[in-house]
Every structure is written in structure tokens, then in C-alpha cells.
Design a protein around this motif. Structure first.
Motif, PDB file in Angstrom:
ATOM      1  N   GLN A   1       4.779   3.209  -0.319  1.00 52.15           N
ATOM      2  CA  GLN A   1       6.151   3.731  -0.240  1.00 52.15           C
ATOM      3  C   GLN A   1       6.380   4.849  -1.251  1.00 52.15           C
ATOM      4  OE1 GLN A   1       8.338  -0.004  -0.671  1.00 52.15           O
ATOM      5  NE2 GLN A   1       8.983   0.126   1.474  1.00 52.15           N
TER       6      GLN A   1
ATOM      7  N   GLN B   1       0.225  -3.057  -2.706  1.00 50.42           N
ATOM      8  CA  GLN B   1      -0.258  -1.864  -2.005  1.00 50.42           C
ATOM      9  C   GLN B   1       0.859  -1.231  -1.171  1.00 50.42           C
ATOM     10  OE1 GLN B   1      -3.815  -2.647   0.255  1.00 50.42           O
ATOM     11  NE2 GLN B   1      -5.068  -2.978  -1.562  1.00 50.42           N
ATOM     12  N   GLY B   2       1.720  -2.075  -0.601  1.00 51.06           N
ATOM     13  CA  GLY B   2       2.852  -1.575   0.176  1.00 51.06           C
ATOM     14  C   GLY B   2       3.817  -0.784  -0.687  1.00 51.06           C
ATOM     15  N   ASN B   3       4.073  -1.284  -1.898  1.00 44.96           N
ATOM     16  CA  ASN B   3       4.958  -0.564  -2.829  1.00 44.96           C
ATOM     17  C   ASN B   3       4.351   0.785  -3.217  1.00 44.96           C
ATOM     18  OD1 ASN B   3       6.827  -2.644  -2.839  1.00 44.96           O
ATOM     19  ND2 ASN B   3       5.898  -3.680  -4.599  1.00 44.96           N
TER      20      ASN B   3
ATOM     21  N   ALA C   1      -2.714   3.305   4.136  1.00 45.26           N
ATOM     22  CA  ALA C   1      -1.993   2.709   5.272  1.00 45.26           C
ATOM     23  C   ALA C   1      -2.950   1.929   6.165  1.00 45.26           C
ATOM     24  CB  ALA C   1      -1.292   3.799   6.077  1.00 45.26           C
TER      25      ALA C   1
ATOM     26  N   ILE D   1      -3.890  -1.378   4.410  1.00 43.53           N
ATOM     27  CA  ILE D   1      -2.796  -2.354   4.502  1.00 43.53           C
ATOM     28  C   ILE D   1      -2.703  -2.919   5.915  1.00 43.53           C
ATOM     29  CG2 ILE D   1      -0.300  -2.684   4.321  1.00 43.53           C
ATOM     30  CD1 ILE D   1      -0.284  -0.474   2.184  1.00 43.53           C
TER      31      ILE D   1
ATOM     32  N   LEU E   1       6.700  -8.486   4.871  1.00 36.65           N
ATOM     33  CA  LEU E   1       5.754  -7.456   4.445  1.00 36.65           C
ATOM     34  C   LEU E   1       5.479  -6.469   5.580  1.00 36.65           C
ATOM     35  CD1 LEU E   1       3.173  -9.639   2.461  1.00 36.65           C
ATOM     36  CD2 LEU E   1       4.835  -8.033   1.502  1.00 36.65           C
ATOM     37  N   SER E   2       5.406  -6.987   6.811  1.00 38.62           N
ATOM     38  CA  SER E   2       5.170  -6.112   7.963  1.00 38.62           C
ATOM     39  C   SER E   2       6.340  -5.170   8.183  1.00 38.62           C
ATOM     40  CB  SER E   2       4.940  -6.962   9.223  1.00 38.62           C
ATOM     41  OG  SER E   2       3.780  -7.756   9.098  1.00 38.62           O
TER      42      SER E   2
ATOM     43  N   GLU F   1       1.609  -6.755  -0.925  1.00 35.19           N
ATOM     44  CA  GLU F   1       2.919  -6.310  -1.399  1.00 35.19           C
ATOM     45  C   GLU F   1       2.777  -5.155  -2.395  1.00 35.19           C
ATOM     46  OE1 GLU F   1       7.139  -8.347  -2.666  1.00 35.19           O
ATOM     47  OE2 GLU F   1       5.283  -9.459  -3.025  1.00 35.19           O
TER      48      GLU F   1
ATOM     49  N   GLN G   1       8.364  -4.077   5.824  1.00 35.16           N
ATOM     50  CA  GLN G   1       8.309  -3.070   4.758  1.00 35.16           C
ATOM     51  C   GLN G   1       7.266  -1.994   5.081  1.00 35.16           C
ATOM     52  OE1 GLN G   1       7.541  -5.537   1.356  1.00 35.16           O
ATOM     53  NE2 GLN G   1       9.679  -6.170   1.126  1.00 35.16           N
ATOM     54  N   TYR G   2       6.145  -2.438   5.615  1.00 35.02           N
ATOM     55  CA  TYR G   2       5.078  -1.504   6.004  1.00 35.02           C
ATOM     56  C   TYR G   2       5.558  -0.596   7.133  1.00 35.02           C
ATOM     57  CZ  TYR G   2       0.559   0.025   7.950  1.00 35.02           C
ATOM     58  OH  TYR G   2      -0.483   0.768   8.431  1.00 35.02           O
TER      59      TYR G   2
END
Length: 597
Positions: free
Chosen positions: A39, A34-36, A64, A67, A101-102, A32, A104-105
Motif C-alpha cells: 500500500q 507485506q500488504g502494508n 503483489a 502476496i 487481508l484479501s 499483513e 486490503q490487497y
């Protein structure tokens, strides 16, 4: 492998504690975060003006990819938890978190796609000519091209967000329905409660009365749950169709063909050649009916053994046999299989509460895989075990590649698995000790060809026709049953006396949201691997390096290019498909010859 093998897998080495694992919760939290970060980096990214101006893009692509590995690992862990215990409600909750999470990615990558679209073509080609982007040229270019055919980024992001509780939610509902189901049967004078997976195994029992009884109870159970399944199927299709409409896509086959990196021409030619060769498989079905003392086979007879008593093979003996046969073609493949058996990468125990079927799933962040099945000692179980080990080996030889180039499509995913299955099936046939065993093993091989040419063809015909009717509105349970039986009659050339109207409900593949039309890639993989197997028979162990090179390329080119590069064949022409089908035709003819008296 001298000590008895353990038939349950080890998940604790990945994340100790199962669905209560603190390590896994921490892992999801890291994803989460790393995803933020991803973005935020993408929001600040400006389209590079030259190939020297790619520092920010490089940082984004590296993050990317990291993740992507972690999301695959997380999804695999949850998938394993749910499969080993269908009543693990915590695993379902974790699955929801992974899907969020997927999404969001996916949204972040959709934003990245829009930036890629703004890069001047000449600059873009220059970027792709340099490392680290040169190694990722195919998947990055693929993303850019596909982005041109989709909605604006904010609408694609909205669709991804809504899909979590809508599209994927209907798939989750189906899984919940199946997890609650039990099949009440009478066996040995006692009432028994079977899971869906256990009941499915009984549909190929040597005793026809057992098959008939279980099939009747199977039908009753699925009929009782049919309304729930129909709701899920209709809404899954409705979501897809509406998304396709807004994207301006006319064909329901566009998405699965894109995902499988193949052309409509290749798919059409493959089915045409199969249809032209069905005659001998109809003869096989008619001969099998005669051998079983029947006018026509029923649905539950197609995969039944010819003998009342069926030789069973212990798990340890099956493992040893598989390793020995792999070694004839590829010592690396054999060594890998030994490692998988000895390190408990396989869940094979026959117990209630497990989901039906078998699968192989990757833990790429840990460079491991896990295989799931229910082993009962049949020849079919041995084939499944070899099949899933083939999948696992495919991932194994790609572990050192950039993550974006590891994502191969389902059709070529079935190549390594079916290749492994063919090796073991052929070897078993050659090692047969008498006429009866040879006939049983030969019949098992032909059965699989019938599954790929007829059963899966029925699924493809059903899904294609269902989607056309779904465009006009909700399709009722009764009509779903009708479409299913019509498709089965056509695919089997009306060779059966009784069909499976609720197959649309009982087959998990219709409810998988990652890949629509989860059917034709199996047949493609079966035939593609048959062509590869024919080449391997010619070259023996010398084929190993060529085979591994082909597998490593599966995530970075269209299948037509893959076949041309490594096999020198054109998949849009019938010649290759006919040469591959000939192997199955030879098996069918051998069966007819062996049973002619």
C-alpha cells in the motif's frame, strides 16, 4: 502404490496444528506486513513517463504477485479446515481474517489500477513489450481495461471493505446454517442423524424407498432452514445488483462473463446448441423411468443406479485404475496422480462432520494441492476422484509461471478436470466384464451429460430469473421455490414427475461470492474438454505436450483465443459445440440401443 493408501489428507506438512497453528498465524502476519508495504509503495508510485522508468512499478508487481500466492495459500488452508470439520469455529474466525487481508490487497490493487490508467497508451504498450512485464501483459492489460469500467478507486475500495462483513458475511452465514443442519432418517429400523453430505449420497441409493425417504427428510430439513437461506441469497444478490447499478452495468451476466474471459455470444451459442440436442436425453430419461418401473422419474431418481445392488470399488483399486488410464494419454499426469495419492494430498474418508461435495484447492506457495471428497466406493465417486485430480494437474503444470498468469477462470478450470473424468469413464466402460456392468457405466456417463445439459441449465435459468425479480425487491421463499421448479421443468423439458423446490437453498454454488453464476462454466468446461478429448483420441500420447501447452495458456488469454490457438476452432459458432455434444449423444444412443429389448 503397493501399501494401502491413507484416506485422510496431510495438512500439517503445510501448517502444523490445524486451526491452532502458530505457523499459520505467523504466515498471516507476514501477509499483513507485506500488504502494508504494498500500500505504501503504491501511494508513492507515479505513472511512468517511459518504459525505462519502471523500477518502482516492477517492485510493486513482484510484491503483489508474492502476496497473491500467499493469500491463495492461506485461503486454501482455511477452506480445508472448514471442510474437514464443519464445527471448527476457529477455522471460521481465521477465514474472516483471510477475507480482511484479501480485501486490503484488493484495495491496494484498485489504487494501482488507477495509476495504470494514467499511463500514456504508447508508453503502456512499450512497457508491456519488455520483461518482466511482457510475461504479464495479458493480466496487467486486463486489469487496466476493467478498471475503466469500475467506480473511482476510493469507492471500489469502500465496496471491498464493506463486502467483508456484508457480501461475504452472508456467504459465511449460509455456511454456518449448513454446518448446523442434520438430516434425521430411519435406516434399518433405527433413527440415524446424517450430515448434509451423507444424506446427499443417499439420494442416489440403489433402493428407491431409501431415496424417497431421504428426499422427504431432506426437503423437510431445507424447508426448516429456508428463511435463513433466503435471507442470505437475497442479500448476496442485492449487494451485487447495487454495485452493478453504481458501476453502470446493465447485465447480471457481465461480471461472470468477464471473470470467465468469454463473450456473451459464446455463452448464447453454447446453450442454443444444447437445447437443440436435448431430445435424445429426454428419451434417455423416459427409458430409465421405464426400466425402473415408473411413469416418470422423480428428481431423486435421475442419478439413481439401475441395479438394486451396486458394485463398489475400493479406494486403492480406484486409485490404481485412475493412474493406469491417465498413463494412456499422459505419463506426466499419471506420475502426478501417484504423487498426490502417496503424499496424502487427498481427503476421502467417509465420516460425519465433513461438508458435502468435493473440491480441489491450490497451495501455490508450497507448490502443492489438496483434494476433498467423501469416498463411498461408487462409480460416481471414482469419477469425482479423477475429476479433482484433473484440477490438481492443471495447477501443477502452471506452478513455474508468474503468479498473475496462474489465475485461470472457472470455465477453463473445468477443462482439465472433466478431461480426466472422461478418460476414466471411457476406460471403465471398455473394461466392463458383462452387459449389466456396461449398462451401469454407460448410464453413469449419460447421467453426467444430463447434469451438464439439464441440471446446470436449470441453475442458470433460475439464477438469471431470480436476479431479474430481485431488482424489484426481496424474493420470498415461496417464490424462490416457484422459480426453481419452473427452471427445472424447462431445463428437463418437463420429463420429470417430481422436482426439487428447495434446490436453491441446498446448492452451495448459489452462495459462493468469488464467482457469481457458478453454473454455466461447468457446462462450458464439460463440452470444451469433450472437444479436447476427441482430439486426444486421435493423437494418443502425442497429444500430451499440446494438452499441457493449452493448460498453461488458460491464465493468459480469452477462451475464444485459447480455442483458436490450440484447437483451431471458433467458439462463437455452433460447429465446435455440436461436435462436442455428439460424444454425449452417442453415449445416449448406445444406452437406448442396449436397453431396447
Amino acid at each position: 502404490m503397493h501399501t494401502p493408501l491413507v484416506q485422510t489428507w496431510d495438512l500439517d506438512v503445510l501448517f502444523p496444528g490445524g486451526s491452532e497453528s502458530d505457523a499459520f498465524k505467523s504466515y498471516l502476519s507476514d501477509i499483513e506486513k507485506q500488504g502494508n508495504t504494498l500500500q505504501q509503495l503504491i501511494l508513492r508510485l507515479k505513472p511512468p513517463k517511459s518504459s525505462a522508468d519502471t523500477t518502482s512499478l516492477q517492485e510493486i508487481v513482484e510484491l503483489a504477485q508474492n502476496i497473491a500466492l500467499k493469500l491463495r495459500q492461506a485461503a486454501s488452508f482455511v477452506h480445508c479446515l472448514s471442510a474437514q470439520d464443519m464445527h471448527d469455529k476457529k477455522a471460521v474466525q481465521l477465514g474472516g481474517k483471510v477475507k480482511t487481508l484479501s480485501a486490503q490487497y484488493a484495495n491496494a490493487l484498485t489504487q494501482l489500477d488507477q495509476v495504470l490508467l494514467q499511463i500514456d497508451e504508447e508508453v503502456w504498450q512499450s512497457i508491456l513489450s519488455r520483461e518482466p512485464f511482457a510475461a504479464l501483459a495479458f493480466p496487467l492489460n486486463e486489469r487496466r481495461l476493467r478498471a475503466k469500467e469500475k467506480l473511482p478507486a476510493e469507492l471500489e475500495a469502500l465496496a471491498n471493505d464493506l463486502a467483508v462483513d456484508g457480501y461475504h458475511g452472508w456467504s459465511d452465514l449460509y455456511d454456518t446454517v449448513v454446518s448446523k443442519m442434520t438430516i434425521q432418517v430411519e435406516m434399518d429400523g433405527e433413527q440415524k442423524e446424517l450430515s448434509v453430505g451423507q444424506a446427499f449420497n443417499k439420494l442416489s441409493d440403489p433402493n428407491r424407498q431409501v431415496r424417497q425417504h431421504v428426499f422427504q427428510k431432506w426437503q423437510e430439513a431445507w424447508a426448516e432452514s429456508a428463511d435463513f437461506c433466503a435471507d442470505a441469497l437475497n442479500h448476496l444478490a442485492g449487494f451485487r445488483l447495487n454495485l452493478y447499478k453504481h458501476r453502470g452495468w446493465d447485465s447480471v451476466h457481465k461480471e461472470p462473463l468477464d471473470i470467465n474471459r468469454m463473450s456473451a455470444e459464446t455463452l448464447q451459442v453454447m446453450w442454443q446448441v444444447i437445447e437443440q440436442n436435448k431430445g435424445i436425453f429426454v428419451q434417455y430419461l423416459e427409458r430409465k423411468a421405464k426400466l425402473l418401473g415408473l411413469k416418470k422419474l422423480s428428481w431423486y431418481d435421475v442419478e439413481a443406479p439401475l441395479e438394486q445392488t451396486q458394485r463398489t470399488i475400493s479406494y486403492d483399486d480406484a486409485a490404481q485404475f485412475i493412474v493406469e488410464q491417465f498413463n494412456r494419454f499422459s505419463p506426466k499426469m499419471a506420475d502426478f496422480a501417484v504423487h498426490a495419492f502417496e503424499n496424502r494430498w487427498i481427503e476421502a474418508e467417509d465420516r460425519p462432520g465433513k461438508r458435502p461435495g468435493g473440491f480441489c484447492t491450490s497451495f501455490p506457495d508450497s507448490k502443492q494441492t489438496r483434494i476433498f471428497m467423501t469416498y463411498a466406493g461408487t462409480a460416481g465417486n471414482v469419477a469425482t476422484l479423477a475429476h479433482e485430480l484433473g484440477h490438481a494437474f492443471h495447477q501443477h503444470v502452471m506452478n513455474d509461471l508468474p503468479p498473475l498468469t496462474q489465475r485461470y477462470a472457472m470455465n477453463v478450470a473445468e477443462t482439465a478436470s472433466t478431461f480426466a473424468e472422461l478418460i476414466v469413464a471411457d476406460a471403465a466402460l471398455k473394461h466392463a466384464v458383462d452387459h449389466r456392468e456396461k449398462l451401469a457405466l454407460l448410464e453413469d456417463k449419460v447421467q453426467r451429460a444430463v447434469a451438464f445439459f439439464m441440471n446446470i441449465h436449470a441453475r442458470f435459468l433460475f439464477e438469471t430469473r431470480f436476479y431479474e425479480e430481485r431488482k424489484q425487491g426481496i424474493v420470498s421463499v415461496e417464490r424462490l421455490n416457484e422459480i426453481m421448479v419452473e427452471a427445472q421443468k424447462e431445463a428437463y423439458c418437463d420429463a420429470l414427475g417430481e422436482y426439487e423446490p428447495h434446490f436453491w437453498a441446498s446448492k452451495l454454488h448459489f452462495y459462493i461470492t468469488t464467482v457469481p453464476f457458478y453454473n454455466f462454466p461447468y457446462t462450458f468446461g464439460y463440452l470444451f474438454s469433450a472437444g479436447i478429448y476427441a482430439r486426444a483420441l486421435e493423437e494418443g500420447r502425442g497429444f500430451e505436450e499440446n494438452y499441457i501447452a493449452l493448460l498453461r495458456d488458460t491464465g493468459r488469454m480469452q477462451v475464444e483465443d485459447l480455442a483458436q490457438k490450440h484447437l483451431g476452432v471458433d467458439l462463437t459458432k455452433p460447429d465446435f459445440w455440436q461436435s462436442a455434444i455428439n460424444l454425449a449423444v452417442q453415449d445416449a444412443q448406445a444406452f437406448l440401443d442396449l436397453t431396447s429389448t
